[in-house]
Write an enzyme that holds these catalytic residues in place. Structure first.
Site, PDB file in Angstrom:
ATOM      1  N   PRO A   1       0.833  -1.219   0.000  1.00 48.04           N
ATOM      2  CA  PRO A   1       0.000   0.000   0.000  1.00 48.04           C
ATOM      3  C   PRO A   1       0.861   1.261   0.000  1.00 48.04           C
ATOM      4  O   PRO A   1       1.911   1.324   0.646  1.00 48.04           O
ATOM      5  CB  PRO A   1      -0.799  -0.115   1.309  1.00 48.04           C
TER       6      PRO A   1
ATOM      7  N   THR B   1       2.501   2.727  -2.526  1.00 52.41           N
ATOM      8  CA  THR B   1       3.681   2.800  -3.390  1.00 52.41           C
ATOM      9  C   THR B   1       3.409   3.508  -4.712  1.00 52.41           C
ATOM     10  O   THR B   1       4.335   3.691  -5.498  1.00 52.41           O
ATOM     11  CB  THR B   1       4.221   1.387  -3.669  1.00 52.41           C
ATOM     12  N   GLY B   2       2.174   3.879  -4.990  1.00 54.05           N
ATOM     13  CA  GLY B   2       1.892   4.684  -6.178  1.00 54.05           C
ATOM     14  C   GLY B   2       1.245   3.943  -7.319  1.00 54.05           C
ATOM     15  O   GLY B   2       1.371   4.370  -8.474  1.00 54.05           O
TER      16      GLY B   2
ATOM     17  N   THR C   1      -2.080   3.486  -7.984  1.00 56.16           N
ATOM     18  CA  THR C   1      -3.168   4.298  -8.538  1.00 56.16           C
ATOM     19  C   THR C   1      -2.626   5.554  -9.200  1.00 56.16           C
ATOM     20  O   THR C   1      -3.129   5.985 -10.251  1.00 56.16           O
ATOM     21  CB  THR C   1      -4.163   4.662  -7.421  1.00 56.16           C
TER      22      THR C   1
ATOM     23  N   HIS D   1      14.134   1.228  31.305  1.00 54.81           N
ATOM     24  CA  HIS D   1      13.660   0.299  30.271  1.00 54.81           C
ATOM     25  C   HIS D   1      14.229   0.670  28.900  1.00 54.81           C
ATOM     26  O   HIS D   1      14.787  -0.183  28.195  1.00 54.81           O
ATOM     27  CB  HIS D   1      12.128   0.328  30.243  1.00 54.81           C
ATOM     28  N   GLU D   2      14.092   1.938  28.528  1.00 54.56           N
ATOM     29  CA  GLU D   2      14.577   2.362  27.208  1.00 54.56           C
ATOM     30  C   GLU D   2      16.098   2.344  27.145  1.00 54.56           C
ATOM     31  O   GLU D   2      16.676   2.034  26.093  1.00 54.56           O
ATOM     32  CB  GLU D   2      14.042   3.758  26.873  1.00 54.56           C
TER      33      GLU D   2
ATOM     34  N   HIS E   1      17.233  -1.148  26.230  1.00 55.78           N
ATOM     35  CA  HIS E   1      17.154  -1.406  24.789  1.00 55.78           C
ATOM     36  C   HIS E   1      18.346  -0.786  24.062  1.00 55.78           C
ATOM     37  O   HIS E   1      18.979  -1.420  23.203  1.00 55.78           O
ATOM     38  CB  HIS E   1      15.864  -0.807  24.223  1.00 55.78           C
TER      39      HIS E   1
ATOM     40  N   ASP F   1       7.498  -6.470  23.441  1.00 56.59           N
ATOM     41  CA  ASP F   1       8.848  -6.966  23.151  1.00 56.59           C
ATOM     42  C   ASP F   1       8.879  -8.496  23.171  1.00 56.59           C
ATOM     43  O   ASP F   1       9.492  -9.130  22.305  1.00 56.59           O
ATOM     44  CB  ASP F   1       9.843  -6.418  24.181  1.00 56.59           C
TER      45      ASP F   1
END
Length: 644
Positions: A194, A196-197, A199, A414-415, A418, A492
């Site tokens: 969806p 990507t051009g 139409t 927490h972040e 990661h 996660d």
């Protein structure tokens, strides 16, 4: 709307007039009770009485008139009137005319028919096509004056443009191909994700070809009545034959072109009848010379094989996600309508947006323009493009959301978990940004930005991703203890488990099971495919798969734990930086990983004496920490939903 209201008012007035004229006429003059009438008869005051059923129109000797009604049958009335020499005139009862009788008896049925016709006209699109136009095609014919899009407006899909450019050349110069015995494809199917051009490319074909262009959606064929879909297909091709050479564009053809066969319920029969008619029209007994059918879909796997064979859709054009050069071209197309600052470089923005579709890039430019407008700026700069990119990739900021200091600290750890694991494991995408500002559904986000367009992934890269996914949960567990781990890592865990299962069952990354496919197709059941699924593995094999998935998870889970334990000083320092700045970028992460003092982020303004970390200066360089900090019992339910 005003015309319809006036029409209904006129109809109401006419109906009221008809009922008024057909209804019983009321007698003129005053009304007198029956007892008074009898008293006046006995007093010899009445000259004439006109009797019409139970109604009596009385004329007195002084020429006054009135009306009275007989309450019950009075057998002595006539004798009494004749005795008093009252002139008695009998009148026949008033009967409705034949026309009135017919109208009154048929009016309810006519009313029902009128209401049915009205609603049918409304369902046909406002009543302009007539009540029985269900079988007419809904395809709209566009002329060259109505389509302004050309190939110059389409960028980032050069190969797809080359494929469809032949159609335009054939429509302009058919003799050039025919003299060599070549035949133009009867149908072209554009396939791709969806946005990507597909139409847009069809619009460009219509704008370049200078021929009639019929456009319709796949959902416009089948409706509530049986046979409507096939009738509309026939009518559409009849219209196209009259306008040949021409192009028919069917958007989202998977709505009507799904594979025939057993499905859910019986409603698929009408869709299959429509598909059968389309197959016949595209390549059946009668040819359709000069008609080119272009269709677009993002689900080619569900289409019927008969629709994809040569002679119908001869050519499949893949319109995929643009690469870095294609993204740069697309950005330049959309930037033509936006006033840009001198520092704008489309190539830099393109490198920072891997995986973006053409629609995503158009949205990026629009969001950047909106950010500039909110700031009352006259041009759009790179700052606005960075804000727009963060909003699209990570979600909109929710600064109004109230979080306690304990929740912020838990989110920061927490972040940070990661980010640290992502920097330490091999072959992982670089950390682009870490924030504890709530965005979208997440309380915090760690965003990894690939250095280029990903084509495939190695086993080492996939295992690094699993380790990074568990970094946030492990940071909470190490800092606060297992009993205070929050539910923030739910997404996660889901992503890591699916990744590990795919590695074992689909990609052959298990030594015990070998390079075999064990995964069953888990796509949704749709009309045109069988509901029943066969079992392709034994219970023992399924048990081994579960063991291999668990072993893979545990290996990378333990690796992430060891990396965090060895770098606790960096974990605490990154938490402090996030508590102060709320958002840190790659330069700040580089300082933390190198154990240097953290430089402030770009555009940071010192708030003065008040800040989250309790320190007015920049966060200090990480220092070795021997023991974990005291757990904070106030953050047991910190939820970072979808935090990565």
């Amino acid at each position: 709307m005003a015309k319809n209201l006036i029409l209904w008012l006129v109809i109401a007035v006419v109906l009221m007039s008809v009922f008024q004229s057909f209804g019983p006429s009321e007698s003129n003059g005053r009304k007198v009770d029956y007892s008074t009438f009898l008293q006046e008869v006995n007093n010899d005051q009445v000259r004439e009485a006109r009797i019409n059923g139970r109604e009596i129109n009385v004329t007195k000797k002084d020429s006054n008139r009135y009306t009275t009604y007989i309450p019950v049958q009075d057998p002595k009335l006539l004798d009494n009137l004749l005795t008093k020499n009252v002139k008695v005139v009998g009148e026949p009862p008033e009967e409705p005319s034949l026309l009135a009788s017919i109208f009154i008896s048929w009016f309810p049925m006519l009313l029902l028919i009128g209401v049915w016709i009205f609603f049918m006209r409304q369902m046909q699109g406002g009543g302009g096509k007539g009540a029985m136009s269900f079988g007419k095609s809904k395809a709209r014919m566009l002329t060259e004056d109505q389509i302004k899009t050309t190939f110059a407006d389409v960028a980032g899909c050069d190969e797809a443009k080359e494929e469809v450019a032949e159609l335009v050349e054939y429509l302009r110069e058919p003799s050039r191909f025919q003299k060599l015995g070549g035949k133009i494809p009867k149908g072209v199917l554009m396939v791709g994700p969806p946005g990507t051009g597909k139409t847009l490319l069809a619009k460009a074909i219509a704008g370049e070809a200078k021929v009639p262009f019929f456009t319709i959606s796949g959902s416009d064929f089948v409706e509530m009545f049986v046979g409507v879909g096939a009738s509309r297909v026939r009518d559409m091709f009849e219209q196209a034959k009259k306008a040949a050479p021409c192009i028919i564009f069917i958007d989202e053809i998977d709505a009507v072109g799904r594979q025939r066969g057993a499905g859910l319920g019986g409603g698929h029969d009408e869709r299959e009848q429509t598909l059968n008619q389309m197959l016949v029209e595209m390549d059946g007994f009668e040819g359709n010379e000069g008609i080119i059918v272009i269709a677009a879909t993002n689900r080619p796997d569900v289409l019927d094989p008969a629709l994809l064979r040569p002679g119908r859709f001869d050519r499949q054009v893949v319109v995929g996600l643009p690469d870095v050069r294609g993204r740069e071209q697309i950005l330049k197309v959309h930037m033509r309508r936006v006033p840009l600052a001198p520092d704008i470089d489309a190539a830099i923005i393109a490198r920072g947006t891997p995986g973006f579709s053409g629609a995503d890039l158009a949205n990026l430019v629009n969001e950047a323009a909106l950010f500039a407008a909110r700031g009352n700026k006259r041009v759009v700069s790179m700052v606005e493009f960075e804000k727009a990119k963060d909003k699209i990739m990570m979600g909109a900021e929710r600064r109004s959301m109230v979080m306690t200091e304990a929740q912020k600290e838990s989110t920061a750890y927490h972040e940070a978990g990661h980010a640290i694991i992502g920097r330490l494991v091999p072959e992982h995408d670089p950390v682009h940004k870490v924030t504890i500002i709530p965005r979208g559904r997440a309380l915090g986000v760690t965003f990894f930005l690939p250095e280029g367009d990903a084509i495939s992934a190695s086993r080492q890269k996939l295992e690094s991703q699993i380790s990074t996914l568990y970094g946030g949960r492990l940071a909470e567990e190490i800092i606060y203890g297992p009993e205070h781990v929050s539910t923030g890592a739910s997404n996660d865990i889901k992503v890591a488990t699916n990744l590990a299962r795919n590695m074992v069952t689909q990609w052959g990354f298990s030594e015990k099971l070998g390079p075999l496919l064990y995964a069953e197709e888990e796509g949704e059941v749709f009309l045109g495919r069988s509901v029943a699924k066969a079992k392709h593995m034994s219970d023992e094999t399924a048990r081994i798969i579960d063991q291999e998935v668990k072993a893979l998870i545990e290996r990378n889970y333990n690796r992430a734990r060891q990396l965090l334990t060895d770098n606790m000083d960096i974990l605490h320092a990154m938490k402090d930086a996030l508590m102060k700045y709320e958002t840190i970028d790659a330069p700040q992460i580089d300082d933390l990983m190198a154990r240097r003092d953290v430089r402030p982020p770009a555009g940071w303004e010192e708030p003065g004496a008040s800040n989250n970390s309790g320190d007015n200066g920049s966060p200090k360089a990480p220092r070795p920490v021997d023991e974990p900090r005291t757990p904070n019992p106030g953050n047991t339910m910190s939820e970072q939903l979808g935090d990565k």
